[in-house]
Every structure is written in structure tokens, then in C-alpha cells.
Design a protein around this motif. Sequence first.
Motif, PDB file in Angstrom:
ATOM      1  N   SER A  60       0.852  -1.175   0.000  1.00  0.00           N
ATOM      2  CA  SER A  60       0.000   0.000   0.000  1.00  0.00           C
ATOM      3  C   SER A  60       0.897   1.238   0.000  1.00  0.00           C
ATOM      4  CB  SER A  60      -0.897   0.005   1.233  1.00  0.00           C
ATOM      5  OG  SER A  60      -0.127   0.173   2.415  1.00  0.00           O
ATOM      6  N   ASP A  61       0.347   2.340  -0.442  1.00  0.00           N
ATOM      7  CA  ASP A  61       1.130   3.576  -0.492  1.00  0.00           C
ATOM      8  C   ASP A  61       1.606   3.996   0.895  1.00  0.00           C
ATOM      9  OD1 ASP A  61      -0.829   5.107  -3.169  1.00  0.00           O
ATOM     10  OD2 ASP A  61       0.875   3.721  -3.226  1.00  0.00           O
ATOM     11  N   SER A  62       0.824   3.653   1.902  1.00  0.00           N
ATOM     12  CA  SER A  62       1.156   4.094   3.255  1.00  0.00           C
ATOM     13  C   SER A  62       2.404   3.411   3.825  1.00  0.00           C
ATOM     14  CB  SER A  62      -0.036   3.853   4.185  1.00  0.00           C
ATOM     15  OG  SER A  62      -0.349   2.474   4.229  1.00  0.00           O
ATOM     16  N   VAL A  63       2.798   2.273   3.263  1.00  0.00           N
ATOM     17  CA  VAL A  63       3.962   1.556   3.812  1.00  0.00           C
ATOM     18  C   VAL A  63       5.066   1.336   2.795  1.00  0.00           C
ATOM     19  CG1 VAL A  63       2.412   0.369   5.408  1.00  0.00           C
ATOM     20  CG2 VAL A  63       3.166  -0.800   3.319  1.00  0.00           C
ATOM     21  N   LEU A  85       9.102   3.163  11.554  1.00  0.00           N
ATOM     22  CA  LEU A  85       7.702   3.150  11.985  1.00  0.00           C
ATOM     23  C   LEU A  85       7.243   4.527  12.447  1.00  0.00           C
ATOM     24  CD1 LEU A  85       7.863  -0.278  13.749  1.00  0.00           C
ATOM     25  CD2 LEU A  85       6.203   0.305  11.986  1.00  0.00           C
ATOM     26  N   THR A  86       5.984   4.815  12.192  1.00  0.00           N
ATOM     27  CA  THR A  86       5.362   6.073  12.605  1.00  0.00           C
ATOM     28  C   THR A  86       4.168   5.781  13.500  1.00  0.00           C
ATOM     29  OG1 THR A  86       3.768   6.240  10.804  1.00  0.00           O
ATOM     30  CG2 THR A  86       6.000   7.013  10.345  1.00  0.00           C
ATOM     31  N   LEU A  87       3.660   6.830  14.137  1.00  0.00           N
ATOM     32  CA  LEU A  87       2.517   6.657  15.034  1.00  0.00           C
ATOM     33  C   LEU A  87       1.325   6.063  14.284  1.00  0.00           C
ATOM     34  CD1 LEU A  87       2.643  10.027  17.031  1.00  0.00           C
ATOM     35  CD2 LEU A  87       3.679   7.821  17.610  1.00  0.00           C
ATOM     36  N   GLU A  88       1.230   6.383  12.990  1.00  0.00           N
ATOM     37  CA  GLU A  88       0.106   5.908  12.187  1.00  0.00           C
ATOM     38  C   GLU A  88       0.189   4.410  11.903  1.00  0.00           C
ATOM     39  OE1 GLU A  88       0.151   9.942  12.419  1.00  0.00           O
ATOM     40  OE2 GLU A  88       1.803   8.800  11.502  1.00  0.00           O
ATOM     41  N   ASP A  89       1.298   3.776  12.204  1.00  0.00           N
ATOM     42  CA  ASP A  89       1.427   2.335  12.007  1.00  0.00           C
ATOM     43  C   ASP A  89       0.887   1.533  13.186  1.00  0.00           C
ATOM     44  OD1 ASP A  89       4.585   3.040  10.503  1.00  0.00           O
ATOM     45  OD2 ASP A  89       2.731   2.502   9.459  1.00  0.00           O
ATOM     46  N   THR A  90       0.484   2.212  14.244  1.00  0.00           N
ATOM     47  CA  THR A  90      -0.099   1.522  15.389  1.00  0.00           C
ATOM     48  C   THR A  90      -1.384   0.830  14.971  1.00  0.00           C
ATOM     49  OG1 THR A  90       0.850   3.025  17.029  1.00  0.00           O
ATOM     50  CG2 THR A  90      -1.161   1.840  17.649  1.00  0.00           C
ATOM     51  N   ALA A  91      -1.445  -0.494  15.170  1.00  0.00           N
ATOM     52  CA  ALA A  91      -2.594  -1.278  14.715  1.00  0.00           C
ATOM     53  C   ALA A  91      -2.432  -2.726  15.153  1.00  0.00           C
ATOM     54  CB  ALA A  91      -2.709  -1.224  13.194  1.00  0.00           C
ATOM     55  N   MET A  92      -3.514  -3.477  14.984  1.00  0.00           N
ATOM     56  CA  MET A  92      -3.442  -4.932  15.078  1.00  0.00           C
ATOM     57  C   MET A  92      -3.096  -5.442  13.691  1.00  0.00           C
ATOM     58  SD  MET A  92      -3.781  -7.442  17.257  1.00  0.00           S
ATOM     59  CE  MET A  92      -4.984  -7.093  18.524  1.00  0.00           C
ATOM     60  N   TYR A  93      -2.075  -6.288  13.611  1.00  0.00           N
ATOM     61  CA  TYR A  93      -1.617  -6.798  12.325  1.00  0.00           C
ATOM     62  C   TYR A  93      -2.018  -8.262  12.168  1.00  0.00           C
ATOM     63  CZ  TYR A  93       1.021  -2.592  11.334  1.00  0.00           C
ATOM     64  OH  TYR A  93       1.370  -1.289  11.050  1.00  0.00           O
ATOM     65  N   TYR A  94      -2.600  -8.567  11.007  1.00  0.00           N
ATOM     66  CA  TYR A  94      -3.098  -9.906  10.726  1.00  0.00           C
ATOM     67  C   TYR A  94      -2.430 -10.457   9.465  1.00  0.00           C
ATOM     68  CZ  TYR A  94      -6.991  -8.317  13.663  1.00  0.00           C
ATOM     69  OH  TYR A  94      -7.765  -7.824  14.688  1.00  0.00           O
ATOM     70  N   VAL A 121       0.763  -4.019  17.339  1.00  0.00           N
ATOM     71  CA  VAL A 121       1.945  -3.170  17.173  1.00  0.00           C
ATOM     72  C   VAL A 121       1.588  -1.778  17.669  1.00  0.00           C
ATOM     73  CG1 VAL A 121       3.483  -2.069  15.515  1.00  0.00           C
ATOM     74  CG2 VAL A 121       2.879  -4.487  15.244  1.00  0.00           C
ATOM     75  N   THR A 122       2.385  -1.263  18.589  1.00  0.00           N
ATOM     76  CA  THR A 122       2.164   0.073  19.133  1.00  0.00           C
ATOM     77  C   THR A 122       3.422   0.902  18.930  1.00  0.00           C
ATOM     78  OG1 THR A 122       0.680  -0.811  20.823  1.00  0.00           O
ATOM     79  CG2 THR A 122       1.566   1.404  21.175  1.00  0.00           C
ATOM     80  N   VAL A 123       3.248   2.023  18.263  1.00  0.00           N
ATOM     81  CA  VAL A 123       4.359   2.942  18.020  1.00  0.00           C
ATOM     82  C   VAL A 123       4.127   4.192  18.855  1.00  0.00           C
ATOM     83  CG1 VAL A 123       5.704   4.176  16.292  1.00  0.00           C
ATOM     84  CG2 VAL A 123       4.552   2.028  15.680  1.00  0.00           C
TER      85      VAL A 123
END
Length: 125
Positions: A60-63, A85-94, A121-123
Motif C-alpha cells: 500500500s502507499d502508506s507503507v 515506523l510512525t505513530l500511524e502504524d499503530t494497529a493490530m496486524y493480521y 503493534v504500538t508505536v
Amino acid sequence: QVHLVESGGGSVQAGGSLRVSCELSGFEYASYCMAWFRTAPGKEREGVAGIDSDGRTHYSDSVKGRFTISKDNEKNTLVLQMNNLTLEDTAMYYCAASPKNEGGGYCYKDGMDYWGEGTPVTVSS
């Protein structure tokens, strides 16, 4: 029975790196489309990277330029290396799998059939 088990999530400071893995079993993953998705708080699920049976990848463009997806067929593992990694990468990864392989690395665009439980993942700043 298909099993996808993620691991490697955790906390990291912005600018850091993290590697998440997905252990695969119960299916012929070498011939499958494999992908990583994420769900951030308050946001819809997003496909971030995919790899098809020929090893072609899509991001994706975001990564793009920061994340790398890879598949080790001998170790039964799908990996997502995440750098800068940026704050916007904080998420549950599947991790996810599908026998559909159309579209090269973007094979995940039409949905996936099998899913893991996710790893967080928490940034932080």
C-alpha cells in the motif's frame, strides 16, 4: 486445517523497526496468495502488503519503501519487516491467505479466505 499464527508484535518508538511473523500450517501455502492486513483504532481494515505464489509483491502507499513482505517456504513462515515506523502504524496486524493468485502481489485485493488472530503493534513518540 488451516492455521495462521502471528507473533512478534510489541511496542516501539517512532523511527524504530519491528518484525512480525506468521507461522503457517495445514495448507499448501507455497501456492497461495499471502498478505498482511492491519486494523488501526477507529479505522477500517487495510491491506498493507501481499505476495503471490511467484514471489511478486505489492505494498500500500502508506507503507511502500518502509515495509517488506517475505515468505520462507522451508520455515513455513510469512514475515513483515517494518522499518521507520510512525505513530500511524499503530494497529493490530493480521496475516491472511487465499488460494486465489490473480493480480501478482496485489492478489489480496479481492479478499482473503483464512486469517490469523492478529498481533498488536504500538508505536510511541
